[in-house]
Every structure is written in structure tokens, then in C-alpha cells.
Design a protein around this motif. Structure first.
Motif, PDB file in Angstrom:
ATOM      1  N   UNK A 148     -33.333  35.392 -23.387  1.00  0.00           N
ATOM      2  CA  UNK A 148     -32.165  34.762 -23.538  1.00  0.00           C
ATOM      3  C   UNK A 148     -32.659  32.802 -23.809  1.00  0.00           C
ATOM      4  N   UNK A 149     -33.930  32.785 -23.847  1.00  0.00           N
ATOM      5  CA  UNK A 149     -34.423  31.320 -23.858  1.00  0.00           C
ATOM      6  C   UNK A 149     -34.067  30.735 -25.527  1.00  0.00           C
ATOM      7  N   UNK A 150     -34.797  32.443 -25.757  1.00  0.00           N
ATOM      8  CA  UNK A 150     -35.563  31.943 -27.680  1.00  0.00           C
ATOM      9  C   UNK A 150     -34.026  32.377 -28.411  1.00  0.00           C
ATOM     10  N   UNK A 151     -33.064  32.646 -27.730  1.00  0.00           N
ATOM     11  CA  UNK A 151     -31.520  33.612 -28.285  1.00  0.00           C
ATOM     12  C   UNK A 151     -30.600  32.002 -28.110  1.00  0.00           C
ATOM     13  N   UNK A 152     -30.794  31.244 -27.191  1.00  0.00           N
ATOM     14  CA  UNK A 152     -29.957  30.679 -27.098  1.00  0.00           C
ATOM     15  C   UNK A 152     -30.067  29.210 -27.444  1.00  0.00           C
ATOM     16  N   UNK A 153     -29.509  27.825 -27.815  1.00  0.00           N
ATOM     17  CA  UNK A 153     -29.883  26.706 -28.511  1.00  0.00           C
ATOM     18  C   UNK A 153     -29.362  26.551 -26.758  1.00  0.00           C
ATOM     19  N   UNK A 199     -24.263  20.298 -20.493  1.00  0.00           N
ATOM     20  CA  UNK A 199     -24.883  21.788 -20.692  1.00  0.00           C
ATOM     21  C   UNK A 199     -23.993  22.489 -19.934  1.00  0.00           C
ATOM     22  N   UNK A 200     -24.518  24.283 -21.114  1.00  0.00           N
ATOM     23  CA  UNK A 200     -23.260  25.668 -20.261  1.00  0.00           C
ATOM     24  C   UNK A 200     -24.688  25.813 -19.520  1.00  0.00           C
ATOM     25  N   UNK A 201     -24.191  26.361 -17.431  1.00  0.00           N
ATOM     26  CA  UNK A 201     -25.459  26.629 -17.145  1.00  0.00           C
ATOM     27  C   UNK A 201     -25.222  28.078 -16.786  1.00  0.00           C
ATOM     28  N   UNK A 212     -25.830  41.997 -26.807  1.00  0.00           N
ATOM     29  CA  UNK A 212     -24.560  41.895 -26.549  1.00  0.00           C
ATOM     30  C   UNK A 212     -24.246  41.168 -25.374  1.00  0.00           C
ATOM     31  N   UNK A 213     -25.390  40.948 -24.802  1.00  0.00           N
ATOM     32  CA  UNK A 213     -25.121  39.646 -23.912  1.00  0.00           C
ATOM     33  C   UNK A 213     -24.890  38.471 -24.448  1.00  0.00           C
ATOM     34  N   UNK A 214     -25.735  38.293 -25.615  1.00  0.00           N
ATOM     35  CA  UNK A 214     -25.860  37.313 -26.072  1.00  0.00           C
ATOM     36  C   UNK A 214     -24.285  36.807 -26.639  1.00  0.00           C
ATOM     37  N   UNK A 215     -23.802  37.489 -26.944  1.00  0.00           N
ATOM     38  CA  UNK A 215     -22.284  37.623 -27.604  1.00  0.00           C
ATOM     39  C   UNK A 215     -21.606  37.320 -26.632  1.00  0.00           C
TER      40      UNK A 215
END
Length: 403
Positions: free
Chosen positions: A258-263, A236-238, A357-360
Motif C-alpha cells: 500500500x505504501x508503494x501504491x499510495x502517495x 494527511x489521510x490516516x 481493489x484495496x487501493x481503490x
């Protein structure tokens, strides 16, 4: 040369800086005295160096209570300060190095009267904005600009340093009187951002030098471990978040978003948490309580693919330096001096509160490569505390001998 340092504690980033300067002073054959308010034996042990205590537990609690109830910070800790000044007179310093002075552990008018009366060369490292505001150490989160004209109707007087009365207008005038007029004082800031603010404040008449914080590169260096295996994160990507104290200012609320936006290919790990914070975190975020073991922290930094530092108010965060030194890039909000330690080789900067922008930026980073690790290591050479503290030596020896 004899240098006396005064700080509000011996732990945390400011305590580490005071300890690093002490080592530098003594390495050059000078004498050093470190003074700080009474703290717990555990924190004292963490500091790794000797210091002399200002006051005791009872006097500290009494002073803090008095100032909270009355807002009369100018009367804080008179007896503890008298004893401290007596110790300074006995040590007879050529130079006094000040750090954090907030927290009602010291009587400020007494200290600065002593400095002015004896014409003692002074260097004051500002780790936040408290010295030129009526009350607060930070004001970005509040969006407050009143410090430019004279503080009043303070929006954060119930926050640190907490008081039950809005004392900002009076304390602004008091600080201006106490802190201005020192014959020979140099102000040091870790970031260009803070230096710019100081020059616009009532302290703008003093020379301001920028000396970035440094870290121990022998402690913070790529350190292999079984961290990924231990927590089942091998593939996993930490995303790592680290803070000495987690709150909204440090962006604790960003990580659930971030937890909601990332798989599930991404794992979020937070270090520096506690039981109370654990209750507010959603499932899927790994919480690791505060660690005082620098080696263990370096292992976690190294295992991570990136550090996300969503700080909304900061000067020159040490977390960024430690992460990069361990070969891990940093993504941070464009606040305070946080972006100043980063460039394209070791990090990314996103506008404050821009979650999209942070997620991107996180997705663009992905798993870190050997090239990224090497780029971070090269950048970290600029963070060597030994080299950075040598800039203090230049200030100290620039006409410090008053005898």
C-alpha cells in the motif's frame, strides 16, 4: 447457578470474552469461576479480574516440550488437569463454559471424561477451527479442506500448535472420540461463517448458536486527542492497521504494498508491532508498539480515517468492532467472519489479496466525514458486550439446574 470457565489465557480477545461473561454471571447473582494456565504477572494484571491458575510455569513448559517432540497431545498436563478437576469438584458447577483448549495446558481426555461422567451441561465457545481439525486452528491460508474427511498429511503441523511430527490423522480421530458424545453441550460461534463450518464437521450433531463478540462501548467510543499533531499528520489521510500479533495471516505484508501504491497524502500507521517487525517495514510507515491502554487505543482509532484489516484468516475480529465503535470505517478482505460486522455505513469488503481493489477502496473512502462517523456509531450499538453476553444467559438458564 454456578458457572466454571476454562480458557487458554486471560488476555487477548478470548480472555476479554471470558472476563465479560464472568461479569454477566455475577451481575445476575450467580457464582463464577475462571480457570486458565499460568501466565506472566503483566498479562494477569491486564485481565482485570481474578482467575485460578491451571498448573505452573514448569509443568506448562514440560507439557509443551513433550507434545512438540512426540505429538502425543493426549498425555498433556495430567497432574495439572487432576488438580483442576479437583477444584471443579469442589466448586460443583451447574455448567462449564469452555473457550480455547489448545496449547497443551490441559489433558483433554481427562476433562471430557469428567464432563461426561458427571453429566455436566457444557457450553463451548469456538474462537477458531481447532476443535474439528486434526491440528490447526485455521486453514484458509493453506486452502486445506482435509478436515471434511479426516485430516492427514497436514501442511501446517510445524505451525501453531507446533509439533515436530505430523500428528493430524491420529489427533483427528482422538478429538472426534473425546468431543462427541457429551450429553448436553451447546456450541457457540461468534460468526455465521464458523457456524457453517461446524455444522459440516464431526461436531455437527450439536446445537450451534451464533453469538457475536461484543466490546466495551464505554471504552471504545470517539475519543479526541492530539495524535495527529503529535506525529505531524494533521493534513494527511490516516490508514490504520491494528493487530495483537502481526504476521502474514494478519496481512502485515500488505502495508508495504500500500505504501508503494499510495502517495504521501496518505499516512500508514501500524499498532501492535515490535522491534523485529520494525526492521521489515519500509520508511514511511509509522510503527507503534503494542499498547495495553484502551483509552490510548481509542484515541488512535478515532484519529484515523479508516482501518485496513487485510486478515487472511479470522473468525470475527475484534479490531473491526473497536474501530467502528470509535467512529472509524473498516476495509477488510472477504475472509472468514470479518465482513459480518460491517455494512455500507461503516465499511467495505475486498476480495482476499486484491491489492488493486484495496487501493481503490481506500481512495474511495478518503477522509472520513461526520456522516460516516455517525453511521459507525449507530452500527456499533450492535456490538455492546453487555447485550451480547446476555445471549449466554439464555443458554445457561435453559435447563441448567440439574439438582
Amino acid at each position: 447457578m454456578k458457572v466454571a470457565q476454562i480458557n487458554g489465557g486471560v488476555s487477548g480477545s478470548t480472555g476479554k470474552i471470558m472476563g465479560g461473561i464472568k461479569k454477566l454471571i455475577e451481575a445476575h447473582g450467580h457464582k463464577a469461576l475462571c480457570m486458565a494456565p499460568v501466565i506472566s504477572p503483566e498479562l494477569s494484571k491486564q485481565s482485570g479480574y481474578s482467575y485460578e491458575r491451571i498448573g505452573n510455569s514448569f509443568s506448562r513448559k514440560l507439557s509443551v516440550l513433550f507434545c512438540r517432540l512426540t505429538g502425543l497431545h493426549e498425555f498433556a498436563a495430567p497432574f495439572a488437569t487432576l488438580r483442576m478437576i479437583g477444584r471443579l469438584k469442589k466448586f460443583d458447577p451447574d455448567l462449564i463454559q469452555l473457550h480455547n483448549l489448545h496449547g497443551d495446558f490441559i489433558n483433554l481426555p481427562m476433562l471430557f471424561k469428567y464432563i461426561k461422567k458427571h453429566h455436566i451441561k457444557t457450553v463451548w465457545t469456538l474462537h477458531d477451527c481447532w476443535a474439528f481439525t486434526g491440528h490447526c486452528p485455521h486453514f484458509e491460508l493453506q486452502g486445506c479442506e482435509k478436515w471434511r474427511e479426516g485430516c492427514y498429511a497436514c501442511p501446517s503441523y510445524t505451525h501453531y500448535p507446533k509439533t515436530y511430527l505430523d500428528d493430524a490423522r491420529r489427533m483427528y480421530r482422538k478429538k472426534k472420540k473425546w468431543f462427541c458424545g457429551v450429553e448436553d453441550m451447546t456450541l457457540v460461534t461468534p460468526s455465521r461463517w464458523l457456524a457453517g463450518l461446524v455444522k459440516e464437521s464431526f461436531l455437527g450433531g450439536y446445537e450451534v448458536r451464533v453469538i457475536p463478540n461484543g466490546i466495551d462501548l464505554s471504552a471504545f467510543t470517539p475519543t479526541e486527542s492530539d495524535f495527529r499533531y503529535k506525529y505531524g499528520l494533521e493534513n494527511r489521510t490516516i490508514i490504520l492497521g491494528v493487530s495483537f500479533v502481526w504476521d502474514k495471516r494478519k496481512g502485515i505484508d500488505v502495508f508495504p504494498l500500500l505504501r508503494d501504491e499510495l502517495n504521501d497524502r496518505y499516512a500508514i500507521v501500524l499498532v501492535g508491532t515490535n522491534d523485529q517487525i520494525d526492521k521489515s517495514l519500509p520508511k514511511g510507515i509509522l510503527s507503534i508498539h503494542r499498547t495495553v491502554d484502551r483509552h490510548a487505543l481509542a484515541e488512535i482509532y478515532t484519529a484515523a480515517d479508516m482501518v485496513v484489516n487485510p486478515t487472511r484468516e479470522d473468525n470475527y475480529p475484534t479490531v473491526n468492532l473497536e474501530a467502528v465503535a470509535c467512529g472509524t470505517p473498516v476495509i477488510t478482505f472477504n475472509t472468514g467472519g470479518s465482513p459480518e460486522s460491517l455494512d455500507e455505513s461503516c465499511g467495505s469488503v475486498v476480495e482476499k489479496d486484491d491489492i488493486d481493489g484495496l487501493v481503490a477502496a481506500i481512495k474511495a473512502r478518503g477522509r472520513k466525514s461526520k456522516d460516516i462517523v455517525q453511521g459507525c456509531i449507530e452500527k456499533a450499538k450492535a456490538f455492546d458486550e453487555t447485550k451480547n453476553y446476555q445471549f449466554y444467559e439464555e443458554i445457561y438458564t435453559g435447563g441448567t439446574d440439574r439438582r
